[in-house]
Design a protein around this motif. Structure first.
Motif, PDB file in Angstrom:
ATOM      1  N   GLY A   6       3.550  -4.314  -2.673  1.00  0.00           N
ATOM      2  CA  GLY A   6       5.098  -4.866  -4.153  1.00  0.00           C
ATOM      3  C   GLY A   6       5.967  -3.922  -3.071  1.00  0.00           C
ATOM      4  O   GLY A   6       6.874  -2.759  -3.308  1.00  0.00           O
ATOM      5  N   THR A  66       9.176  -2.761  -0.974  1.00  0.00           N
ATOM      6  CA  THR A  66      10.389  -4.089  -0.208  1.00  0.00           C
ATOM      7  C   THR A  66      10.803  -3.381   1.795  1.00  0.00           C
ATOM      8  O   THR A  66      10.697  -2.299   2.210  1.00  0.00           O
ATOM      9  N   GLY A 100       9.501   1.569  -3.674  1.00  0.00           N
ATOM     10  CA  GLY A 100       7.600   1.570  -3.140  1.00  0.00           C
ATOM     11  C   GLY A 100       7.531   2.973  -2.541  1.00  0.00           C
ATOM     12  O   GLY A 100       6.517   3.114  -3.312  1.00  0.00           O
ATOM     13  N   SER A 160      -3.204  -1.000  -6.835  1.00  0.00           N
ATOM     14  CA  SER A 160      -1.640  -1.255  -6.973  1.00  0.00           C
ATOM     15  C   SER A 160      -1.913   1.132  -6.036  1.00  0.00           C
ATOM     16  O   SER A 160      -2.604   1.368  -6.916  1.00  0.00           O
TER      17      SER A 160
END
Length: 477
Positions: free
Chosen positions: A250, A252, A257, A207
């Motif tokens: 993740g 978009t 994000g 992440s």
């Protein structure tokens, strides 16, 4: 006799570089992979040594962040300490020197890990991870060498295709030490692509903004491969890989994000940066007592700690590029400096967030994926997609959307966005170079035409003297 002496010198240099931080279990000159590494876990210490190469002040710790900015038109010098004077003027042989910056040593260390780690027992998941990180780092090293010392494929001047010396097996002793000619740019880029493909298949996602980005990871490898494709002019592949990386991370299509405009400044004083895909962690134990004040990005670009160098400021040309309300313009704070005329600007990107000049350095950030895809889409005729990506980023930076752009006007909008987004992050020179553009300059310094020999860095003369097979770049003979 001359060739024998050269071989002895080369072998000694490579052996010492390869063993620089291995366990002191035997006299250094007698260390071999068999004595230093007994299981998979023991190779992690070598991997940490390779990461240390990246944070060197001669690499991403300073030079690769600053030199590409001042060699183009983003920065100017406000105090002459001898640093970057030649680079600002694009003087003969004043360029980026990665040949002697430990990058080849890092490549050899990666080669040792990749060649030897399968010969020992250990956890298979860890083995795959360490190999993936080594592939990622070797790709990064070769990519940077390739863009400093050679033209991108398809952008050659007068057919000059020489890149750098390519090695994918380790030099462990006299029997494996040899002299080689420079490989072609196509050969080097093929190797970079291969390494990143292997890294992607071996690494897990991490992440953004977590400690996982301090090491090579799936999203970082995908993002770097998207960048590599863009440099090569493989625009459809660049757009596809950027999309793949965004999915991994993740992100978009609308910009979800990315940090908001209100949090942009704080992001650069947070570690890791919330947008970081790959970030170099620098700890106080990694520096000597004088490293920060003498060499840190914080010291050279800001005046927040006593003793700061503060020798660099934004050019007036860069400051004029920002749109009204752009939070990135606020990252340049007006101030004064003794010896400098009038108002100058210190960067708020590098403020020593960890204290006493110390901070991490984001090397790949999420915003780059939108701009890679925007440029790649423009170059493949997808104007609406390119505009959408531009606006997704701009919506997070406090500026209005753009519309109706096509052709070169749209490409220039992307280039402008890259310039403002990545100021002081080492992209500007390379963005102009890889597009075959004249290098624009700040103030009274003359532009550097793309056909000028100074576009490519010289190979150090000592290396040319040592290796008869090396031929320097045109203009340096």
């Amino acid at each position: 006799m001359k060739n024998l002496i050269k071989t002895l010198i080369l072998a000694s240099t490579l052996i010492l570089g390869a063993c620089d931080s291995l366990l002191d279990t035997a006299p250094r000159q007698s260390l071999t992979p068999e004595t230093a590494f007994t299981d998979v876990k023991s190779f992690e210490s070598l991997l940490f040594t390779i990461y240390a190469r990246v944070r060197s002040f001669n690499y991403y710790g300073q030079v690769m962040m600053i030199a590409p900015e001042i060699m183009a038109d983003n920065l100017r010098i406000i105090a002459n300490t001898g640093r970057y004077i030649g680079e600002e003027a694009n003087a003969d042989r004043a360029h980026i020197d990665l040949w002697t910056a430990g990058v080849f040593t890092g490549i050899n260390e990666a080669n040792i890990l990749l060649t030897e780690i399968d010969k020992v027992d250990g956890d298979e998941a860890l083995r795959a991870k360490l190999k993936g990180e080594a592939y990622f780092l070797r790709a990064l090293f070769y990519f940077d060498l390739a863009r400093v010392y050679g033209y991108e494929p398809g952008q050659e001047v007068e057919g000059w295709t020489a890149s750098v010396v390519l090695r994918t097996t380790p030099t462990l002793g006299f029997s494996s030490a040899d002299f080689r000619a420079r490989s072609t740019n196509r050969e080097v880029y093929n190797q970079i692509e291969s390494d990143l493909t292997a890294a992607i298949s071996s690494l897990a996602p991490q992440s953004m903004g977590t400690a996982g980005v301090y090491r090579g990871n799936k999203g970082a490898a995908e993002a770097l491969l998207a960048r590599v494709y863009l440099y090569e002019g493989k625009n459809a592949e660049a757009a596809t890989m950027a999309t793949q990386a965004m999915a991994t991370l993740g992100l978009t299509n609308s910009g979800t994000g990315l940090v908001t405009a209100a949090n942009y400044e704080a992001a650069f004083n947070t570690y890791p940066n919330p947008e970081s895909i790959f970030e170099i962690e620098i700890r106080s134990v990694d520096w000597s007592s004088v490293d920060g004040v003498n060499n840190s990005m914080c010291s050279l670009t800001a005046d927040v700690y006593t003793g700061a160098q503060f020798i660099l400021t934004a050019s007036s040309e860069l400051l004029a590029t920002y749109d009204q309300g752009d939070v990135r313009r606020q990252m340049w704070s007006p101030t004064t400096r003794s010896g400098a005329d009038g108002i100058v600007y210190e960067s708020k990107k590098w403020l020593g967030a960890k204290g006493d000049f110390l901070e991490n350095l984001p090397i790949i950030r999420a915003s780059e994926l939108y701009l890679i895809r925007a440029e790649a889409r423009q170059k493949t005729g997808n104007n609406s997609g390119a505009i959408s990506d531009l606006n997704a980023l701009r919506s997070k930076r406090g500026v209005n959307s753009v519309s109706g752009l096509t052709g070169n006007s749209l490409l220039q909008a992307v280039m402008k966005e890259r310039r403002t987004e990545f100021a002081l992050e080492g992209h500007r020179w390379f963005d102009l170079k890889r597009n075959g553009m004249t290098i624009s300059k700040a103030g009274s310094f003359a532009p550097v035409p793309y056909t000028d020999y100074r576009i490519l860095a010289p190979i150090p003369q000592d290396e040319i003297t040592l290796n008869d097979l090396l031929e320097n770049n045109p203009g340096y003979n």
